[in-house]
Structures are given as C-alpha cells and as structure tokens.
Write a protein that holds these residues in place. Sequence first.
Motif, PDB file in Angstrom:
ATOM      1  N   CYS A 288      -0.111  -0.522   0.820  1.00  0.00           N
ATOM      2  CA  CYS A 288      -0.001  -1.762   1.602  1.00  0.00           C
ATOM      3  C   CYS A 288       0.384  -1.454   3.047  1.00  0.00           C
ATOM      4  O   CYS A 288       1.441  -0.879   3.313  1.00  0.00           O
ATOM      5  CB  CYS A 288       1.038  -2.683   0.971  1.00  0.00           C
ATOM      6  SG  CYS A 288       1.241  -4.214   1.893  1.00  0.00           S
ATOM      7  N   CYS A 320       1.088 -12.044   2.607  1.00  0.00           N
ATOM      8  CA  CYS A 320       0.108 -11.078   2.092  1.00  0.00           C
ATOM      9  C   CYS A 320      -1.272 -11.358   2.680  1.00  0.00           C
ATOM     10  O   CYS A 320      -1.714 -12.499   2.746  1.00  0.00           O
ATOM     11  CB  CYS A 320       0.068 -11.176   0.572  1.00  0.00           C
ATOM     12  SG  CYS A 320      -1.320 -10.305  -0.135  1.00  0.00           S
ATOM     13  N   CYS A 323      -5.820  -8.336   1.230  1.00  0.00           N
ATOM     14  CA  CYS A 323      -6.834  -7.341   1.601  1.00  0.00           C
ATOM     15  C   CYS A 323      -7.328  -6.561   0.386  1.00  0.00           C
ATOM     16  O   CYS A 323      -8.390  -5.944   0.420  1.00  0.00           O
ATOM     17  CB  CYS A 323      -6.272  -6.375   2.631  1.00  0.00           C
ATOM     18  SG  CYS A 323      -4.968  -5.313   1.972  1.00  0.00           S
ATOM     19  N   CYS A 326      -3.892  -2.872  -2.458  1.00  0.00           N
ATOM     20  CA  CYS A 326      -2.979  -2.606  -3.574  1.00  0.00           C
ATOM     21  C   CYS A 326      -3.740  -2.663  -4.895  1.00  0.00           C
ATOM     22  O   CYS A 326      -3.529  -1.839  -5.788  1.00  0.00           O
ATOM     23  CB  CYS A 326      -1.824  -3.603  -3.583  1.00  0.00           C
ATOM     24  SG  CYS A 326      -2.362  -5.312  -3.463  1.00  0.00           S
TER      25      CYS A 326
HETATM   26  S1  SF4 Z   1      -3.257  -7.549  -0.707  1.00  0.00           S
HETATM   27 FE1  SF4 Z   1      -1.814  -5.970  -1.344  1.00  0.00          FE
HETATM   28  S2  SF4 Z   1      -2.102  -4.305   0.142  1.00  0.00           S
HETATM   29 FE2  SF4 Z   1      -3.024  -6.148   1.058  1.00  0.00          FE
HETATM   30  S3  SF4 Z   1      -1.368  -7.083   2.276  1.00  0.00           S
HETATM   31 FE3  SF4 Z   1      -1.274  -8.044   0.237  1.00  0.00          FE
HETATM   32  S4  SF4 Z   1       0.225  -6.805  -0.884  1.00  0.00           S
HETATM   33 FE4  SF4 Z   1      -0.402  -5.590   0.896  1.00  0.00          FE
END
Ligand code: SF4
Length: 611
Positions: A288, A320, A323, A326
Amino acid sequence: MEKLFDPFVLLFTAGFSVTGIWFIYKVYRWLAGLSSADRSLVFHGVFSARLWKALIETISESLIHRKVFSRNPRLGYMHMSLAFGWFMLILIGNIESTWYTGDLFKPIYVSVFWRFFDPGPAFPRAAWQPGFAFIMDLFLLLVLSGLLFAIVKRFRSRLVGLKRTTRQQPVDRLALTALWLIFPARLIAESMTCGAHGTGSFLTGTLGHLFSFAFSPSPLVLPTWWFYSFILSSFFFLLPFTRYAHIPSEPVLIFLRRFGVRVSIESPSFTDLNLHACSSCGICLDACQLSEVMPGKQVQSNYFNRALRNGANPPHQWDCLLCGRCGSACPVGVELIPIRQLQRPDTGIGRGLQLPGLVGKNGHKVTILYFAGCMTHLTPGIISSMRKIFDQSGASWHFFDADGQNCCGRPLKLAGQTQAASELKKKLEQDFLRSGAGLLVTSCPICFRIFNEEYRLPGMRVLHHSQYISELLEWKRIKVGPSGLSAAYHEPCELGRGSGILVEPGLVIRSLFHSDVTPSGEGLCCGGSLGGVALEPEVRKAVARGAAEQLTVNHPDVLITACPLCKKTFKPVTSIPVQDIAEATAHYLIAGSSMPERRKSTKVLGYEINK
Ligand code: SF4
Ligand code: SF4
C-alpha cells in the motif's frame, strides 16, 4: 503400557473443544448465510473436480504457502515451517499412536501427548520406533526454525524482507505469546521425558541427555507436560477471538472460492469468511503506497479487515484509493476491493462526486461508439488525439458523450452511491444498445472496467483505447513513426491490475519508443484514484510524487500512461513530460497511412470498420 490418561490432558481438551465448537458454529453460519444461488454452487462443487483442486490449493497455500514463497522466500519459509511442520507433527503423532494402540478413534489428546504416554523403551521394541522419533524430532526442528524467523520478523522485520509488520492488539499479542511458547514447551516436555527414560532422537534425546547430566529429570516430567498442556489450551481458548482464527477459516475460504462463491451483497457470510481468513500477515502493508505517505495511520487492508471482524468501524476507510495493490499482493486471496466497496454505504461522503444527469441518445446508426468519460473531458488532449486516430483509421464512429454529460456510474459506486450508480448504468445500457454499434471504445479505464464487468451489452465489444490502437496498428489501419525517444509506462490500476489489460499498451509503446516496456499487473497507484474520497490533496500528491520518482528512475524522455486521471495526477509532480498513450500515438501518426483497399472489408476484428 499404562492407562492413556492423566489429568493434565483436560486443560488441552477444554481449550481445543472451544475452538472446535466455535469452528463448527462458524461453518454452519458461513453456509447458512449464502444466497440460494451460492449454496447451489457449493452443492454442485462438492460433487465436481473442483473439490480436488480445492484440496490441492489448501495444501499448497495453507500448508506450503507457495504464494508467499514466490513473493518473499524468507517469509515463505517462516510460514511454511510453522504451518507444515505443525501439521506433520500432528499427522505423524497420530499415525504413531494409532499404530501402537491399534485404536483409530482414541481421544485427540493421546496423539498430542503421545511421548508422555509412550516415552519409548531404551531398547526399541519395534524397528520402526527410532524412525518415528527421528521424524518427529526433524519436524519439531523445522517448526522451531520457523519460530526463530517469526521472532526476528517481529523485532527486525527488514531481515525477513518486510518494511512493516502489523500492529497487534493486546489479545493478539497474548495468543502470539502462547503460540511462540507451544513448541519450546513441547521440546522441553519431550526432552525431559526422554532424559528420564534414556530415549528420544537427535533433538529430544540429546537435550534429555544433557538434562540428565545436570539434574534428575524424572520429578520435572509431569510439571513440564502440565505446562505444555496449559500453553496449548491458552492458544486454543484465544484462537476464535484473534487473527489466528484464520488457521481453520482459510481452507473453508479456498473450498468455497473454488466452488465459485464470490463476495456479494446477497451472501454477507462470505464476506465474514474472507475477514476471518485474513491472517494479518502484513504483506499488504508494504504493497500500500499510503503506508509511506500516511505513516502511523491504519488505512491498510489488514487493519480494515480486523476492524470489520471485530464489529468496529474501519479506520480511514474513505481514504483508501481502491487501487487494488493490496488485493493482488494478498497471498490468501481475500477479496479486499469488493469488501471495501460493500462497506461504503450511501453515507453522503461521496456526494461531492455528484455527476451530471444523463442525456438520452437515439437512433445513431454507427459502427463504433466512442465514450470518452467525464475524466477524459478534463484532459481535452486525449479527446483530440482520439478524433485524429479514428479519422485516420477511416472508421465510422460517433462521439457518444461529446457534451461531457454522461457518467458510467463507477465513480459514484466507488463513493458508495450504489443506487445512483445503478440508475446511470441502466440508462446508459439502453442508449448504447439503441445506437446499434458493434464496438464501444473508451479512453477511461474506470469506465472500461465497469462496462466490462457490470454492463450487459450483448453483441457489443468493449475496448479501452490502448487496445483499439493496438488493433489498428496490427491491422495496419494506422501507422506510426518511431519517436526515437525513451519512455516509462505507468499502468493505471483499473486497466492493468483491475482489468488485466497489459499486453496491448506494451505493444503500442514499444512501437513508438525504443523502450522495452512490459506491463506486469503490479503497477503503482498514481494517488488520484476516485476511491480515496476523503484523502487530503497533499497525501494524494505525496503518493503521486513517490510513484513518479520510482517510474522515472531511469530518466526516460516521457512518462506514458493510459488514463486521463493518472495523467492529470502525475503532471504537477514530475518534470518529465507526461502523455496519454493516445496522445503519443496521435503525435507520431504518419499521415495518410490508412489502407484504402482494406476499407472495403465489412468485418475486421469482430466489428464493422467501414460501410
Ligand atoms: S486499495 Fe489497498 S493498496 Fe490501495 S490504497 Fe487501499 S488499502 Fe492501500
Ligand atoms: S489482507 Fe491478505 S495480505 Fe493483508 S494481512 Fe490479510 S492475509 Fe495478509
């Protein structure tokens, strides 16, 4: 052999029963909470080859931890040695005790404490006994080596290739302490017993021998087994209320997922199962990008999962970016993004993203619809480039949202406005189909993803413009001259990781630039994602700056992306020119390159290109 019972086994039996009863109850709840369609998937899955595939996946992921190994061998070894080693100790202990007692249905504690009941004679009564002792010592050593890695990871995570580890809650710390003590306690209890009887193999036998040099082990045999039983019992009492609930939950997740069950609003219990299967391994922390720019804030998915599992409000859930980095890093395959989206109720937080209403379109008899998307209207250079490309290819096309008044619905969905998103979707579906076009091209990866995943558009192909350009180049509908420049490619999250479009952008970029660009599906987020509706602008900027620095580390002449939002986000944070893939293509188009004789054909690549 004497009776196979001692009061100390009651401690273990009580703790183990708590975990067992909890697990049976949870499995019932997970199955009962599925929609009838998902229950039918499970029913049919049980009688299909998917059952065996699930079994193989359980061995390779829950025991061997193959995915963790492939990402990080040291971490993989740690997980494998603890899980596989412990499993083998249970399995071989059970085989040994069954072999000797001849009783397949003996109480579970008999095999767990087998060395107490049968320390093994100084002179083995059967040829296989030293063999069992050796194998058991070998697996105990494997587990102890994994334990060493786990301790190193907790205090010096970088030594096992992790920048960060999960911050534990007090109850997790308690369970962790119990888990760490289980195997040393077992080693001491078994060695004490072997020391008292002069038995054991290279590990327990040697240690027992050393004990017997220093003191008489016999009086300490029973207290050490009491201690071992107490530690086991503590761990199993705590397991249902801690991250270690993932141990029995993960195999259930693997089976249900193999049967085709997915996170959905209709099957809330499957979300609960996903949350319980999260091991809090912390791999998603480093994936992340917000970890760098929001230090100390528990925005990442392991904290999100833990909060939901505990019935709490997830911290920073509106920060969040959605994206998906993770999600693709998670070795357990927890469906992180769908779960996050389901947790974004219509709270009004996303109302700042309210988009203009629909304008109906009727009766356009065209072969290709171009849907720029509202984000593309903020970057007019992409639209003028697409106009140039369409015209040069000789296509019969119509600019569907030329007035910039249409939204695909995904930004609203990401912001939690599911009802509004679904109304927009219904209206657009009808308008698209009424147009009679066979191909829909969009410049926006956000639109592309929702068109592909959620729209029902029978008979209509949907392409992102990078795919469309790649096909035009392949079919020589357009020609481009080499730029003579070098380029780096930023994979937009929704296009690469989200939609799996990797090959075509690479082909286009390689035909324009002398750079060996091969998208991997592991791209960095630009920070501009519509998902992070509550994210402060300076945090977004910091994410963008960090990503731009990594992408341009080799000082390319140009940074190419394939998303209007990414382009807008990167522009202010890097001195290197940023271009969309359509802009780069249009810039190096060789005029008059479309081939007139091909225009006569009515069907190319599954859609009509000219009538
Ligand atoms: S989707 Fe996952 S990696 Fe992307 S910002 Fe959110 S927690 Fe972070
Ligand atoms: S979400 Fe996946 S990667 Fe993150 S802690 Fe849970 S299991 Fe590990």
